[in-house]
Design an enzyme around this catalytic site. Structure first.
Site, PDB file in Angstrom:
ATOM      1  N   CYS A  30     -25.734   1.446 -12.301  1.00  0.00           N
ATOM      2  CA  CYS A  30     -25.387   0.274 -12.357  1.00  0.00           C
ATOM      3  C   CYS A  30     -27.109  -0.681 -11.353  1.00  0.00           C
ATOM      4  CB  CYS A  30     -24.016  -0.301 -12.236  1.00  0.00           C
ATOM      5  SG  CYS A  30     -24.055  -2.442 -13.237  1.00  0.00           S
ATOM      6  N   ILE A  76       6.277 -14.917  -1.127  1.00  0.00           N
ATOM      7  CA  ILE A  76       6.946 -16.392  -1.759  1.00  0.00           C
ATOM      8  C   ILE A  76       6.015 -16.373  -3.133  1.00  0.00           C
ATOM      9  CG2 ILE A  76       5.945 -18.790  -1.516  1.00  0.00           C
ATOM     10  CD1 ILE A  76       6.158 -18.525   1.152  1.00  0.00           C
ATOM     11  N   MET A 136     -28.713   2.165 -10.846  1.00  0.00           N
ATOM     12  CA  MET A 136     -29.701   2.889 -11.587  1.00  0.00           C
ATOM     13  C   MET A 136     -30.963   1.596 -11.223  1.00  0.00           C
ATOM     14  SD  MET A 136     -30.487   1.015 -14.524  1.00  0.00           S
ATOM     15  CE  MET A 136     -31.417   1.102 -16.034  1.00  0.00           C
ATOM     16  N   HIS A 144     -21.215   1.777 -16.449  1.00  0.00           N
ATOM     17  CA  HIS A 144     -20.207   2.725 -15.204  1.00  0.00           C
ATOM     18  C   HIS A 144     -19.596   3.709 -15.922  1.00  0.00           C
ATOM     19  CE1 HIS A 144     -20.695  -0.609 -11.892  1.00  0.00           C
ATOM     20  NE2 HIS A 144     -21.247  -1.137 -13.450  1.00  0.00           N
ATOM     21  N   LYS A 168       2.099   1.730  -5.478  1.00  0.00           N
ATOM     22  CA  LYS A 168       3.057   1.550  -6.380  1.00  0.00           C
ATOM     23  C   LYS A 168       2.325   1.853  -7.757  1.00  0.00           C
ATOM     24  CE  LYS A 168       3.891  -3.280  -5.957  1.00  0.00           C
ATOM     25  NZ  LYS A 168       3.371  -2.885  -4.784  1.00  0.00           N
ATOM     26  N   GLY A 169       1.104   1.833  -7.702  1.00  0.00           N
ATOM     27  CA  GLY A 169       0.351   2.472  -9.048  1.00  0.00           C
ATOM     28  C   GLY A 169       0.105   3.751  -9.291  1.00  0.00           C
ATOM     29  N   GLU A 223     -18.377   6.113 -14.689  1.00  0.00           N
ATOM     30  CA  GLU A 223     -17.294   6.262 -13.739  1.00  0.00           C
ATOM     31  C   GLU A 223     -15.641   6.399 -14.531  1.00  0.00           C
ATOM     32  OE1 GLU A 223     -18.969   4.469 -12.566  1.00  0.00           O
ATOM     33  OE2 GLU A 223     -18.311   2.751 -11.778  1.00  0.00           O
ATOM     34  N   SER A 243       0.533  -1.500   0.078  1.00  0.00           N
ATOM     35  CA  SER A 243       0.307   0.167   0.277  1.00  0.00           C
ATOM     36  C   SER A 243       0.743   1.380   0.116  1.00  0.00           C
ATOM     37  CB  SER A 243      -1.363   0.008   1.209  1.00  0.00           C
ATOM     38  OG  SER A 243      -1.643  -1.181   1.224  1.00  0.00           O
TER      39      SER A 243
HETATM   40  N1  GLN Z   1     -25.897  -7.054  -9.861  1.00  0.00           N
HETATM   41  C1  GLN Z   1     -26.100  -5.681 -10.828  1.00  0.00           C
HETATM   42  C2  GLN Z   1     -26.398  -6.940 -12.480  1.00  0.00           C
HETATM   43  O1  GLN Z   1     -25.637  -7.629 -12.414  1.00  0.00           O
HETATM   44  C3  GLN Z   1     -25.765  -4.948 -11.110  1.00  0.00           C
HETATM   45  C4  GLN Z   1     -24.192  -4.910 -11.645  1.00  0.00           C
HETATM   46  C5  GLN Z   1     -23.182  -3.352 -10.862  1.00  0.00           C
HETATM   47  O2  GLN Z   1     -23.794  -2.377 -10.083  1.00  0.00           O
HETATM   48  N2  GLN Z   1     -22.278  -3.591 -11.416  1.00  0.00           N
HETATM   49  O3  GLN Z   1     -27.130  -6.685 -12.869  1.00  0.00           O
END
Ligand code: GLN
Length: 535
Positions: free
Chosen positions: A382, A151, A385, A508, A19-20, A510, A16
């Site tokens: 997702c 390891i 929604m 998504h 590195k990213g 984001e 942590s």
């Molecule tokens: N579980 C929901 C689906 O499979 C939503 C998935 C998510 O939020 N990434 O459709």
């Protein structure tokens, strides 16, 4: 550039350390010098990919355009460089072994005994070089998860040792370590770094560059000591002090000459130092933005990394609205009809997070109900929604038992249903609807106004979908389906136009929000949260 250069980023002392972030910063700095760069992550665990991992294990699962479920560090790579990653950028021990075992079963090894060295190490090396050879990058930065001495990372270290030997000047190792500050003694300590470098040397790897993570500024004397003990040039001992934001790191690394040290080591001309203009402008804007906008994120994982990309996208959107986004996690498991007003109090906007399974979902539905009926800007992603849709079906359409098939297989009002192509799938790994798909936006809708284009591409990760049998009923009552996949007709975006901002996306967004190209939906959502606060 004649030959691809390879940079291996390893870590020591503790995990942590970021590195990213260091890998992303190196990528950013080399990119700013006009090089064609990519960043790759090797995770030493046995899972084929992190898609099946609980976010409590390694944080969010990041999805690439080509539908690979990957480590969240790939999100950093994209946010810093704006360069899209692919399947080839994310590997695990599991994937390496699987490739080797599949070859063995096919008989490719012609009767040979299959061993960690050379077969596993060769497969690792092949995957490193693939990026350079097939995609012709100038620099391939490969980050190895975990810490030297683990390891499970041993075969990766052996592969790096061999590659460094074979590639000579065209490969280098950047080792990230930690210099602790002992409060009782009032001293910074370099011993753990020395030990960590010894450990690296014991597997035959001499680090070329050391980046020392530290909470306090390291005096030059201390850098000299580390350089002398570790056989590293003084200008290659860089310190990475704690900074107010991860986005300050590239500038800080450039100031200390991390990029020039790399170029010198690989024998590239150094040239002028790039000004990082747009990046600096972003940082300045960010530092000027002190007025706060409060966003509550309703989810079930009480862990910062679980919603990493959402947090970063909200934070970037704050900057682009000249505000500082203050994010409060609101655990949906603890939200009830009775306490929802209190739980969401003081938030200017609410994000309803993605997720899987039963836990915490009624809380998300209650939150969606509250924000819809109180006209609070709300963004559902997702599963978020899907919960907005279920809430609307229950409370507006009057189907008290409306649900998703994921939660209640027998519900008579399956407003969220399993996708046809998902019905016969039994294997969990990598089998969802993943990666980028096209979406057509409805003319004159708010989302079309936000995106300012009709065709968009966004990334997905789901098995369930809006049930189109209910579409007309939803639209008659005011929840509009404003984004559709042109091939499958799948509903990708729902919106209630009369409200301040009430939008849910099946995809998504984001994953596509970067520092220099913030996502329009996030920027607009935060803008409306700010307007809401002002009123
Ligand atoms: N579980 C929901 C689906 O499979 C939503 C998935 C998510 O939020 N990434 O459709």
């Amino acid at each position: 550039m004649a030959k691809t250069k390879y940079i291996f980023v390893t870590g020591g002392v503790v995990s942590s350390l970021g590195k990213g972030i260091i890998s992303s910063s190196v990528g950013k700095l080399l990119q700013a010098r006009g090089y064609n760069v990519t960043i790759q992550k090797f995770d030493p665990y046995i899972n084929i990919d992190p898609g099946t991992l609980n976010p409590y294990e390694h944080g969010e699962c990041y999805v690439t355009v080509d539908g690979m479920e990957t480590d969240l560090d790939l999100g950093h790579y994209e946010r810093f460089t704006g360069i899209q990653t692919t399947k080839a950028n994310s590997l695990t021990t599991g994937r390496i072994y699987k490739a080797v075992i599949d070859k063995e079963r096919r008989g490719d090894y012609l009767g040979k005994t299959i061993q960690v060295v050379p077969h596993i190490t060769d497969e690792i090396k092949r995957n490193v070089k693939l990026l350079g050879q097939k995609y012709h990058y100038d620099f391939v930065i490969t980050e190895i998860g975990g810490t030297i001495g683990d390891i499970e990372s041993a075969p990766f270290m052996e592969a790096i040792r061999q590659l460094k030997w074979e590639l000579g000047k065209n490969a280098l190792n950047l080792h990230l370590t930690y210099v602790p500050y002992l409060h009782a003694a009032g001293e910074l300590k370099t011993k753990p770094t020395q030990h960590s470098v010894k450990e690296l040397q014991s597997v035959g790897i001499q680090p070329d560059i050391l980046v020392l993570r530290t909470e306090k500024h390291l005096p030059d004397q201390m850098r000299k000591k580390v350089a002398a003990f570790c056989n590293v040039d003084l200008d290659c001992v860089i310190q990475s002090e704690d900074l107010p934001s991860i986005y300050e790191v590239p500038v800080n690394m450039q100031k200390q000459g991390l990029d020039t040290a790399i170029l010198r080591k690989v024998g590239e001309p150094i040239g002028e130092t790039p000004s990082l203009g747009p990046w600096r402008a972003f940082l300045e804007r960010r530092n000027r933005a002190t007025e706060e906008v409060k966003i509550g994120i309703v989810g079930k994982y009480d862990l910062q990394d679980a919603y990493k990309s959402i947090r970063e996208a909200l934070s970037q959107a704050g900057t682009y609205n000249d505000h500082k986004t203050v994010i409060t996690f609101i655990n949906s498991e603890h939200i009830t009809e009775e306490n929802v007003a209190e739980k969401l109090a003081g938030q200017d906007g609410i994000m309803i997070c993605p997720g899987f399974g039963q836990r915490g979902i009624e809380g998300k539905i209650i939150a969606a109900h509250y924000t819809r009926t109180h006209n609070i800007p709300t963004f559902g992603i997702c599963l978020g929604m899907q919960m907005m849709v279920i809430e609307f079906a229950r409370n507006v359409l009057g189907y008290a038992d409306a649900n998703s098939r994921e939660i209640d297989e027998k519900t008579p009002h399956n407003v969220i249903d399993i996708m046809e192509e998902q019905k016969n799938i039994t294997n969990m790994g990598g089998t969802m609807r993943l990666g980028a798909y096209e979406c057509v936006l409805k003319q004159d809708s708010r989302v079309m106004n936000i995106y300012k284009q009709e065709y968009i591409q966004e990334r997905h990760r789901h098995r369930y979908e809006f049930n189109n049998e209910y579409l007309q009923e939803f639209e008659r009552h005011g929840m509009m389906c404003v984004g559709r996949n042109p091939e499958s007709d799948l509903v990708e975006i729902v919106e209630i136009p009369g409200l301040k901002w009430y939008i849910g996306t099946q995809f998504h967004p984001e994953y596509q929000s970067t520092v220099l190209k913030p996502h329009p939906l996030f920027v607009d959502f935060v803008k409306n949260a700010i307007d809401n606060k002002k009123k």
